[in-house]
Design a protein around this motif. Structure first.
Motif, short mmCIF file in Angstrom:
data_model
loop_
_atom_site.label_atom_id
_atom_site.label_comp_id
_atom_site.label_asym_id
_atom_site.label_seq_id
_atom_site.Cartn_x
_atom_site.Cartn_y
_atom_site.Cartn_z
N ARG A 86 0.85 -1.19 0.00
CA ARG A 86 0.00 0.00 0.00
C ARG A 86 0.89 1.24 0.00
N PRO A 87 0.49 2.30 -0.69
CA PRO A 87 1.34 3.48 -0.76
C PRO A 87 1.59 4.15 0.58
N SER A 88 0.69 3.93 1.56
CA SER A 88 0.83 4.62 2.85
C SER A 88 1.93 4.04 3.72
N ASN A 89 2.26 2.75 3.58
CA ASN A 89 3.29 2.17 4.46
C ASN A 89 3.97 0.96 3.82
N TYR A 90 4.41 1.09 2.58
CA TYR A 90 4.93 -0.09 1.88
C TYR A 90 6.25 -0.59 2.43
N HIS A 91 7.04 0.26 3.07
CA HIS A 91 8.28 -0.23 3.69
C HIS A 91 7.95 -1.16 4.86
N TYR A 92 7.03 -0.74 5.70
CA TYR A 92 6.61 -1.57 6.84
C TYR A 92 5.97 -2.86 6.35
N GLY A 93 5.08 -2.76 5.36
CA GLY A 93 4.43 -3.95 4.83
C GLY A 93 5.41 -4.93 4.22
N ALA A 94 6.40 -4.41 3.49
CA ALA A 94 7.39 -5.28 2.88
C ALA A 94 8.23 -5.99 3.94
N ALA A 95 8.60 -5.26 5.00
CA ALA A 95 9.38 -5.87 6.08
C ALA A 95 8.58 -6.97 6.77
N LYS A 96 7.30 -6.71 7.03
CA LYS A 96 6.46 -7.72 7.68
C LYS A 96 6.21 -8.91 6.74
N ALA A 97 6.14 -8.66 5.46
CA ALA A 97 6.00 -9.76 4.50
C ALA A 97 7.25 -10.63 4.50
N GLY A 98 8.42 -10.00 4.56
CA GLY A 98 9.66 -10.76 4.64
C GLY A 98 9.71 -11.59 5.92
N LEU A 99 9.29 -11.00 7.04
CA LEU A 99 9.25 -11.73 8.31
C LEU A 99 8.28 -12.90 8.22
N LEU A 100 7.14 -12.68 7.59
CA LEU A 100 6.14 -13.73 7.45
C LEU A 100 6.70 -14.92 6.68
N ARG A 101 7.34 -14.67 5.57
CA ARG A 101 7.88 -15.76 4.75
C ARG A 101 9.04 -16.47 5.44
N PHE A 102 9.88 -15.70 6.11
CA PHE A 102 10.98 -16.30 6.84
C PHE A 102 10.44 -17.25 7.92
N CYS A 103 9.45 -16.79 8.66
CA CYS A 103 8.89 -17.60 9.73
C CYS A 103 8.05 -18.76 9.20
N GLU A 104 7.49 -18.60 8.01
CA GLU A 104 6.79 -19.73 7.40
C GLU A 104 7.78 -20.86 7.12
N GLY A 105 8.99 -20.48 6.73
CA GLY A 105 10.04 -21.49 6.55
C GLY A 105 10.37 -22.18 7.86
N LEU A 106 10.45 -21.41 8.95
CA LEU A 106 10.68 -22.01 10.26
C LEU A 106 9.53 -22.92 10.65
N LEU A 107 8.31 -22.49 10.35
CA LEU A 107 7.13 -23.30 10.65
C LEU A 107 7.20 -24.65 9.95
N LEU A 108 7.55 -24.65 8.69
CA LEU A 108 7.62 -25.90 7.94
C LEU A 108 8.81 -26.75 8.39
#
Length: 232
Positions: free
Chosen positions: A135-157
């Motif tokens: 989203r244009p309002s907070n794309y840096h924050y969203g991208a960082a949280k998306a990276g964290l989500l995918r990293f932790c999904e790897g840990l989950l698996l």
């Protein structure tokens, strides 16, 4: 408890203490607020609490050392940062990424060690619904949280067939100083309610959206045409 000064982390600590937990280790950058929570846990519940000052924005942070095993590891650290400034200031953009993703990697790596995941326990990591769509309002924050989500999904698996449960929490707005003035109050869940809901199933695994009603809301947001999403 990494990010022990967040409102949801504090509520979780209090709820855990009410259920009989008597050992806490609190890590945060704000040592005064961290100490305040420690005093409350000690005086109200007779808990043994240790504190550690950490700064996820250190240019060369020390390698985390975990000398004690805990039943539950909670990672609730993060910062919205200055989204407007980050559009033109690379240092601010990097700071948002480090506070919400890259600065957490050493800690997550230390927690999810080969020795630890072969014993019962749990890791809860707070990501955000902002990870679901740029989203244009907070794309840096969203991208960082998306990276964290995918990293932790790897840990989950990775931990799928082990006794160690990884739980990734995509949080909507939670009433806190971070969301004050940033979100309509009607959309902000109470941290005490979030804590109660999460502790009903403390060893649950997987990715979930909290509160639950953010899941259909974000399903709609993900399907918005670009001309509408550009206004978010």
């Amino acid at each position: 408890m990494l990010g022990g000064t967040s409102t949801v982390a504090k509520s979780l600590c209090i709820s855990l203490a009410e259920k009989g937990c008597r050992r806490f280790h609190l890590l945060a950058r704000n040592t005064n607020r961290n100490d305040h929570l420690a005093v409350e846990l000690r005086e109200r519940f007779g808990a043994y609490v240790s504190c550690e000052a950490i700064d996820l924005l250190e240019p060369q942070p020390p390698q985390p050392q975990l000398y004690e095993l805990f039943d539950l590891y909670l990672v609730a650290a993060g910062s919205l940062g200055d989204a407007q400034r980050a559009r033109t200031d690379a240092a601010e953009a990097q700071a948002i990424t480090q506070a919400n993703f890259t600065g957490l990697i050493p800690w997550l790596t230390a927690i999810v060690s080969p020795e630890r995941i072969n014993q019962p326990g749990a890791l809860w990591v707070f990501s955000s619904v902002a990870a679901d769509r740029g989203r244009p309002s907070n794309y840096h924050y969203g991208a960082a949280k998306a990276g964290l989500l995918r990293f932790c999904e790897g840990l989950l698996l990775r931990c799928h067939d082990t006794p160690f449960a990884v739980r990734i929490l995509k949080a909507g707005f939670i009433a806190s100083p971070m969301t004050d003035g940033q979100a309509p109050p009607i959309l902000c869940a109470k941290p005490e309610q979030i804590a109660r809901d999460l502790l009903r199933k403390p060893f649950r695994r997987g990715i979930e959206t909290i509160p639950w009603w953010w899941a259909p809301l974000m399903a709609l947001v993900r399907r918005l045409p670009a001309r509408f999403a550009a206004k978010l």
